[in-house]
Design a protein around this motif. Structure first.
Motif, PDB file in Angstrom:
ATOM      1  N   ILE A 149       0.865  -1.183   0.000  1.00 30.96           N
ATOM      2  CA  ILE A 149       0.000   0.000   0.000  1.00 30.96           C
ATOM      3  C   ILE A 149       0.893   1.221   0.000  1.00 30.96           C
ATOM      4  N   ASN A 150       0.664   2.112  -0.966  1.00 35.04           N
ATOM      5  CA  ASN A 150       1.443   3.348  -1.057  1.00 35.04           C
ATOM      6  C   ASN A 150       0.564   4.530  -0.670  1.00 35.04           C
ATOM      7  N   ILE A 151       0.970   5.217   0.398  1.00 34.02           N
ATOM      8  CA  ILE A 151       0.277   6.404   0.883  1.00 34.02           C
ATOM      9  C   ILE A 151       1.099   7.623   0.501  1.00 34.02           C
ATOM     10  N   LEU A 152       0.437   8.610  -0.082  1.00 38.75           N
ATOM     11  CA  LEU A 152       1.091   9.854  -0.479  1.00 38.75           C
ATOM     12  C   LEU A 152       0.360  11.019   0.178  1.00 38.75           C
ATOM     13  N   VAL A 153       1.112  11.858   0.876  1.00 43.68           N
ATOM     14  CA  VAL A 153       0.553  13.041   1.531  1.00 43.68           C
ATOM     15  C   VAL A 153       1.123  14.274   0.833  1.00 43.68           C
ATOM     16  N   ILE A 154       0.229  15.187   0.452  1.00 40.68           N
ATOM     17  CA  ILE A 154       0.633  16.336  -0.349  1.00 40.68           C
ATOM     18  C   ILE A 154       0.174  17.635   0.311  1.00 40.68           C
TER      19      ILE A 154
ATOM     20  N   LYS B  42      10.235  17.429  -1.723  1.00 39.77           N
ATOM     21  CA  LYS B  42      10.191  16.897  -3.089  1.00 39.77           C
ATOM     22  C   LYS B  42       8.923  17.420  -3.750  1.00 39.77           C
ATOM     23  N   ARG B  43       9.012  17.666  -5.031  1.00 40.69           N
ATOM     24  CA  ARG B  43       7.828  18.039  -5.806  1.00 40.69           C
ATOM     25  C   ARG B  43       7.170  16.785  -6.333  1.00 40.69           C
ATOM     26  N   VAL B  44       5.855  16.729  -6.214  1.00 42.72           N
ATOM     27  CA  VAL B  44       5.116  15.561  -6.667  1.00 42.72           C
ATOM     28  C   VAL B  44       5.142  15.484  -8.197  1.00 42.72           C
ATOM     29  N   LEU B  45       5.307  14.276  -8.684  1.00 38.91           N
ATOM     30  CA  LEU B  45       5.311  14.013 -10.117  1.00 38.91           C
ATOM     31  C   LEU B  45       4.125  13.123 -10.474  1.00 38.91           C
ATOM     32  N   LEU B  46       3.789  13.081 -11.726  1.00 40.85           N
ATOM     33  CA  LEU B  46       2.675  12.258 -12.184  1.00 40.85           C
ATOM     34  C   LEU B  46       2.848  10.800 -11.783  1.00 40.85           C
ATOM     35  N   LYS B  47       4.060  10.276 -11.892  1.00 40.58           N
ATOM     36  CA  LYS B  47       4.294   8.874 -11.526  1.00 40.58           C
ATOM     37  C   LYS B  47       4.005   8.627 -10.048  1.00 40.58           C
ATOM     38  N   ASP B  48       4.277   9.618  -9.195  1.00 36.43           N
ATOM     39  CA  ASP B  48       3.989   9.470  -7.767  1.00 36.43           C
ATOM     40  C   ASP B  48       2.487   9.342  -7.530  1.00 36.43           C
ATOM     41  N   LEU B  49       1.723  10.166  -8.225  1.00 38.03           N
ATOM     42  CA  LEU B  49       0.261  10.111  -8.111  1.00 38.03           C
ATOM     43  C   LEU B  49      -0.273   8.783  -8.615  1.00 38.03           C
ATOM     44  N   ASN B  50       0.252   8.332  -9.731  1.00 36.93           N
ATOM     45  CA  ASN B  50      -0.211   7.079 -10.323  1.00 36.93           C
ATOM     46  C   ASN B  50       0.134   5.865  -9.465  1.00 36.93           C
TER      47      ASN B  50
ATOM     48  N   VAL C  50      -6.530  17.021  -9.841  1.00 32.97           N
ATOM     49  CA  VAL C  50      -7.587  16.499 -10.713  1.00 32.97           C
ATOM     50  C   VAL C  50      -7.538  17.169 -12.083  1.00 32.97           C
ATOM     51  N   ASP C  51      -7.213  18.460 -12.124  1.00 29.56           N
ATOM     52  CA  ASP C  51      -7.060  19.144 -13.415  1.00 29.56           C
ATOM     53  C   ASP C  51      -5.951  18.507 -14.243  1.00 29.56           C
ATOM     54  N   ALA C  52      -4.874  18.108 -13.576  1.00 26.73           N
ATOM     55  CA  ALA C  52      -3.726  17.539 -14.283  1.00 26.73           C
ATOM     56  C   ALA C  52      -3.922  16.060 -14.627  1.00 26.73           C
ATOM     57  N   CYS C  53      -4.562  15.334 -13.746  1.00 26.43           N
ATOM     58  CA  CYS C  53      -4.739  13.898 -13.976  1.00 26.43           C
ATOM     59  C   CYS C  53      -6.028  13.417 -13.309  1.00 26.43           C
TER      60      CYS C  53
END
Length: 151
Positions: free
Chosen positions: A2-7, A70-78, A95-98
Motif C-alpha cells: 500500500i502506497n500512501i502519499l501526503v501532499i 520533493k515536488r510531486v510528479l505524475l508517476k507518484d500520483l499514479n 484532478v485538473d492535471a490527472c
C-alpha cells in the motif's frame, strides 16, 4: 504494498508532519506492506522541514529533521493507493492535471501554519494525529477486505 502519499504546497510543514505521524503509527502497530511519502505541489527540491514543524514533532518524539522536500510528479500520483491533500485547492490542481486519480484523493482541510506561531503548528500536528489515527484503521480494514475478496 500500500502506497500512501501526503501532499501539501511546499512539503516543509503539513505533509512532512503527516508523513512522520503515519510512519510512527505504522511502527507502533507493527504493520508491514505500507509505505508513506510526502511531497508538495510547489516544492523546491531539498528544502528541510520548517523549524516549527521539527520542533512540534520532537515534542511527541517523532524526528523529521532529515526530511527533504520533493515536488510531486505524475508517476507518484499514479503509484499511490491513497492520496491525502490538505486543501480542496490541492485536490483541484491534481484532478485538473490527472483526473484519473480523483478517486484516490481525500481532502483533510488543514490550514497552512507556514509563517504563523508555534501554536498553529501544534494545532496542525494534533489535527493530523487525530485524522490519521482513524484513517490508518480504515486503510487496514480495506486491505483486509481486499485480501479476503482475492482469497
Amino acid at each position: 504494498m500500500i502506497n500512501i502519499l501526503v501532499i501539501c504546497t511546499g512539503n516543509t510543514c503539513r505533509s512532512p508532519m503527516a508523513e512522520g505521524i503515519i510512519r510512527k503509527l505504522i511502527a507502533d502497530k507493527k504493520l508491514d506492506g505500507i509505505s508513506v511519502s510526502s511531497m508538495g505541489l510547489a516544492a523546491y527540491y531539498g528544502d528541510t522541514a520548517s523549524t516549527y514543524s521539527v520542533d512540534v514533532m520532537q515534542e511527541i518524539e517523532i524526528d523529521i529533521q532529515s526530511h527533504r522536500s520533493k515536488r510531486v510528479l505524475l508517476k507518484d500520483l499514479n503509484e499511490a493507493n491513497y492520496i491525502y491533500v490538505m486543501t480542496q485547492q490541492h485536490k483541484n490542481v491534481i484532478v485538473d492535471a490527472c483526473p484519473e486519480n480523483e478517486c484516490k484523493i481525500k481532502v483533510l482541510d488543514i490550514p497552512d501554519p507556514f509563517g504563523r506561531d508555534i501554536e498553529q503548528y501544534r494545532e496542525c500536528r494534533d489535527a493530523l494525529i487525530a485524522y490519521f489515527s482513524k484513517e490508518l484503521e480504515y486503510i487496514i480494514d480495506e486491505q483486509k477486505k481486499e485480501e479476503q475478496k482475492n482469497g
